[in-house]
Design an enzyme around this catalytic site. Structure first.
Site, PDB file in Angstrom:
ATOM      1  N   GLU A   1      12.707   6.188  -9.048  1.00 51.28           N
ATOM      2  CA  GLU A   1      12.525   4.735  -9.206  1.00 51.28           C
ATOM      3  C   GLU A   1      12.376   4.361 -10.682  1.00 51.28           C
ATOM      4  O   GLU A   1      12.887   3.341 -11.128  1.00 51.28           O
ATOM      5  CB  GLU A   1      11.304   4.272  -8.405  1.00 51.28           C
ATOM      6  CG  GLU A   1      11.554   4.365  -6.902  1.00 51.28           C
ATOM      7  CD  GLU A   1      10.369   3.884  -6.088  1.00 51.28           C
ATOM      8  OE1 GLU A   1       9.314   4.550  -6.163  1.00 51.28           O
ATOM      9  OE2 GLU A   1      10.484   2.862  -5.395  1.00 51.28           O
TER      10      GLU A   1
ATOM     11  N   GLY B   1       9.012   8.281  -6.987  1.00 50.62           N
ATOM     12  CA  GLY B   1       8.731   7.420  -8.132  1.00 50.62           C
ATOM     13  C   GLY B   1       9.514   7.839  -9.371  1.00 50.62           C
ATOM     14  O   GLY B   1       9.851   6.992 -10.213  1.00 50.62           O
TER      15      GLY B   1
ATOM     16  N   GLU C   1       9.929   9.462   0.442  1.00 44.37           N
ATOM     17  CA  GLU C   1       8.699   8.824   0.931  1.00 44.37           C
ATOM     18  C   GLU C   1       8.606   8.769   2.452  1.00 44.37           C
ATOM     19  O   GLU C   1       7.529   8.863   3.036  1.00 44.37           O
ATOM     20  CB  GLU C   1       8.589   7.403   0.360  1.00 44.37           C
ATOM     21  CG  GLU C   1       8.219   7.332  -1.109  1.00 44.37           C
ATOM     22  CD  GLU C   1       9.394   7.571  -2.042  1.00 44.37           C
ATOM     23  OE1 GLU C   1      10.510   7.896  -1.570  1.00 44.37           O
ATOM     24  OE2 GLU C   1       9.213   7.437  -3.268  1.00 44.37           O
TER      25      GLU C   1
ATOM     26  N   ALA D   1       5.182  10.704  -7.389  1.00 45.21           N
ATOM     27  CA  ALA D   1       3.731  10.486  -7.491  1.00 45.21           C
ATOM     28  C   ALA D   1       3.017  11.809  -7.747  1.00 45.21           C
ATOM     29  O   ALA D   1       3.492  12.858  -7.335  1.00 45.21           O
ATOM     30  CB  ALA D   1       3.219   9.860  -6.202  1.00 45.21           C
TER      31      ALA D   1
END
Ligand SMILES: NC(=O)c1ccc[n+]([C@@H]2O[C@H](COP(=O)([O-])OP(=O)(O)OC[C@H]3O[C@@H](n4cnc5c(N)ncnc54)[C@H](O)[C@@H]3O)[C@@H](O)[C@H]2O)c1
Length: 703
Positions: free
Chosen positions: A106, A103, A126, A62
């Site tokens: 991901e 992310g 996270e 992020a």
């Protein structure tokens, strides 16, 4: 300009993630990737897509600059981008170098194939912000690397070299040489061989005895993560990957993610994360301010602090002279440094060669002439103004022009010390915490005349020494110790009124502190506080201090170092054992004061100790000693064992609601014992409470 660029290599489209410094998946970048995917989908000349990162890595996750802003959740979200990959007809190959975190990983897991360059690292960190991966990471990673490995990674947030995961479905090919060339060649091969699109979401998870394994894991993770809900929720999300179909698992992950994002623990951890970043920003000293080069250093005094401070320089590769007045003290100081390094070597943290290298950087001396050319000198002699002034007068004489003169004083007036030199602009406080080679916190004390370049240099140096630096103005005790004095006073009053040391410690430890105030005092040495109090009795005769601590010291019970303090200690062990002799002393002292002891609740213990910090913190903030409330939080989180999931004292007060904090203070002020005057809310606190505001306005801690 889009944060993602598009190009083609023959029939392969290349979407380059380009959002420095770490290709954070901000709104622009997400939209850029999606535009690229859409374009590839409709362009008949394109047969496959390569996603690759510009610069240092694939993606750091992020974009933290978007935290707490609407852009964070604006469409296209990362989940939408991954859906587009999965729904597309053309294979997407993620090419990973450097790092793929959060992310970023991901996104790679959502692609059809992954290729990696040597040295790449991956992780889903996270959990460190009290969250869990919210874009399918908990469902796809187990399908890529197996349930157990994925669980370990997700619950710990650990960063793992991809090489360690060789042989799993995570990486389809390792690329030697140019990553883009390799990725394009891989994509061409996928097209040429007409391989069917391969998605992790299609991979079934087969994990025999999943229930048994997760039961066992729940117990282990639950035990290790007290106060932190994220690891257990992350575990439940991973469990869903093994027990639910993919789409249902995604929904479970989402639901758990949403529970966490609103949890006070995650809010506190995110606050701490931004607070630490904000601490390095000084409004009138911009980050690009000129600094002075620091190529060599010197430390005066090779005692507890001086030795540790010298180690910091040596660890950073900066040669450091270490000065004492007597050879014996010098030898002792150097021997302690060697002992510390050798104990790190025994633990495997340093090689024997590194120990010698660092020892070579430490240059013991008895002569000021050897320091004269140092770029910075840190004074760590006895806490006595006379001794300090003597040292600074000599430094003023011998140090080269432009050298920074720093003092490690914990309580003395830095302006006063600076006043004894002809160069007060070069004088600054560097308040290290004990043990100085271990503790992360550095309070940087800005004197009235400290030069901006000197401040900027020390803030910069702190980064090189791997310290978390927080600026403090000049006042007695600076930010951290000035506040802790009020906390200790409350802890003392609680004993006089009815509590015992073990109860006070246990209540605060249950609340999350690493150590309660009495165990902490025994560790630091009760004589240290005694010395300060004796000074206070003279300086501030009107302030009421709980005197029980003096009685403990009068018995020679200085804490761990004397085998007894508020607790007793067995030889060679650090366990604090409650001591009936102390309990008797406490009870007898209440009687002497004429106080009828009462049962005190844990809640009262916690509120009085924490709100004592808060009220003094509010005064510090109002006086401009601290630049922002979050700086106070950073000091307590990094230097005083304050529980991270509470976010620091000022954040904890914000969470409780300042109105409620003030109400409690009014209740405490009505207590016939203690110091009712102290509980008058600081004007800033009273004002914010009345206005329904908080100390930490969100905007203050945004990067
Ligand atoms: N101990 C802590 O927890 C702590 C934490 C933060 C700051 N401090 C501050 O750090 C400073 C040093 O504290 P410490 O705990 O290391 O003390 P210490 O007594 O362990 O060490 C002081 C050293 O300074 C030497 N010294 C004294 N006068 C000197 C002189 N004129 N020239 C050269 N050397 C001289 C002494 O021989 C001794 O080795 C103090 O200002 C203290 O307030 C201490």
């Amino acid at each position: 300009m889009s944060a993602a660029s598009w190009s083609t290599r023959g029939s392969i489209a290349v979407i380059t993630l380009d959002n420095p410094p770490v290709n954070g998946l901000g709104h622009e970048l997400r939209r850029g990737i999606l535009d690229g995917l859409d374009r590839a989908e409709v362009d008949p000349a394109v047969k496959a897509v390569v996603l690759i990162g510009a610069g240092r890595g694939f993606s750091g996750g992020a974009d933290i600059r978007e935290f707490n802003t609407p852009k964070m959740i604006a469409e296209p979200t990362l989940r939408t981008v991954i859906r587009a990959i999965e729904a597309g007809r053309k294979p997407v190959i993620a090419a990973i170098h450097g790092m793929a975190m959060g992310g970023g990983l991901e996104l790679a897991l959502g692609s059809h194939y992954r290729v990696a360059a040597a040295g790449a690292q991956i992780g889903l960190p996270e959990v460190k912000l009290g969250l869990l991966p919210g874009a399918g990471g908990t469902q796809r990673l187990p399908r890529a690397v197996g349930v157990e490995t994925a669980l370990n990674m997700i619950v710990s947030g650990a960063v793992v070299p991809v090489e360690q995961l060789r042989g799993t479905a995570l990486i389809d090919a390792f690329v030697e040489g140019d990553l883009l060339e390799g990725a394009v060649a891989f994509a061409e091969k996928v097209v040429a061989e007409n391989r069917t699109a391969k998605l992790l979401s299609d991979v079934p998870v087969s994990y025999p005895n999943a229930e048994g394994f997760f039961e066992f894991a729940r117990a282990a993770v639950g035990g290790a993560s007290k106060g932190y809900p994220a690891p257990l929720k992350a575990l439940e999300a991973v469990a869903a990957s093994a027990t639910q179909p993919f789409e249902e698992g995604l929904r479970t992950e989402r639901a758990l993610f949403l529970q966490l994002i609103d949890s006070p623990e995650s809010k506190a951890l995110r606050h701490a994360f931004f607070a630490e970043r904000a601490a390095s920003k000084i409004p009138d000293v911009p980050e690009d301010s000129p600094t002075r080069p620091i190529r060599s250093a010197a430390v005066i005094g090779a005692g507890t602090m001086g030795g540790g401070i010298a180690m910091n320089f040596a660890n950073a590769g900066i040669p450091v002279s270490l000065l004492e007045v007597k050879q014996e003290a010098l030898d002792k100081g150097v021997a302690t440094i060697r002992k510390n390094y050798e104990s790190s070597a025994k633990k495997g943290k340093l090689s024997a060669a590194q120990v010698e290298e660092r020892m070579r950087l430490v240059r013991p001396t008895l002569s000021y002439a050897d320091l004269a050319q140092a770029d910075i000198v840190v004074e760590a002699v006895f806490e006595d103004m006379g001794v300090k002034v003597g040292v600074f007068r000599v430094l003023d004489e011998v140090m080269k022009a432009g050298a920074i003169l720093a003092t490690n004083t914990s309580t003395l007036d830095v302006n006063h010390i600076a006043g004894f030199t002809r160069r007060p602009q070069d004088v600054i406080g560097t308040h290290f915490f004990s043990p100085a080679h271990v503790m992360k916190l550095l309070e940087v004390v800005r004197g009235a005349k400290t030069g901006k370049d000197v401040l900027a240099t020390v803030m910069d140096l702190a980064k090189k020494l791997k310290k978390t630096a927080v600026v403090s103005g000049v006042c007695d005790g600076f930010i951290g110790n000035r506040m802790i004095e009020q906390y200790s006073r409350q802890a003392g009053f609680l004993l006089e009124e009815g509590a015992l040391p073990r109860q006070v410690d246990a209540a605060l430890e249950k609340w999350g502190f690493a150590m309660g105030p009495f165990r902490m005092a025994d560790l630091a040495g009760n004589d240290v506080g005694w010395l300060i109090r004796k000074r206070r009795y003279v300086e501030k005769p009107h302030v009421k201090y709980p005197r029980l601590a003096d009685r403990v010291c009068e018995l020679g019970r200085f804490g761990q170092k004397t085998g007894a303090g508020w607790y007793r200690y067995e030889a060679g062990r650090r366990d604090a054992i409650p001591d009936p002799a102390i309990n008797e002393l406490v009870v007898a002292y209440s009687k002497e004061l004429g106080v009828e002891r009462r049962k005190i609740s844990d809640e009262e213990i916690v509120e009085r100790c924490i709100y004592a910090l808060v009220n003094e913190g509010a005064r510090i903030l109002e006086e401009g000693i601290a630049l922002r409330a979050s700086d106070i939080d950073v000091i307590y989180l990094t230097g005083y064992g304050f529980p991270p999931f509470r976010g620091g004292p000022m954040f904890a007060a914000d969470t409780a609601g300042l109105y409620n904090v003030v109400r409690s203070m009014k209740r405490f002020a009505a207590n016939p014992h203690g110091d009712p005057g102290f509980w008058t809310p600081a004007p800033l606190l009273a004002r914010l409470a009345a206005e329904g505001k908080t100390f930490n306005a969100a905007a203050e801690t945004r990067p």
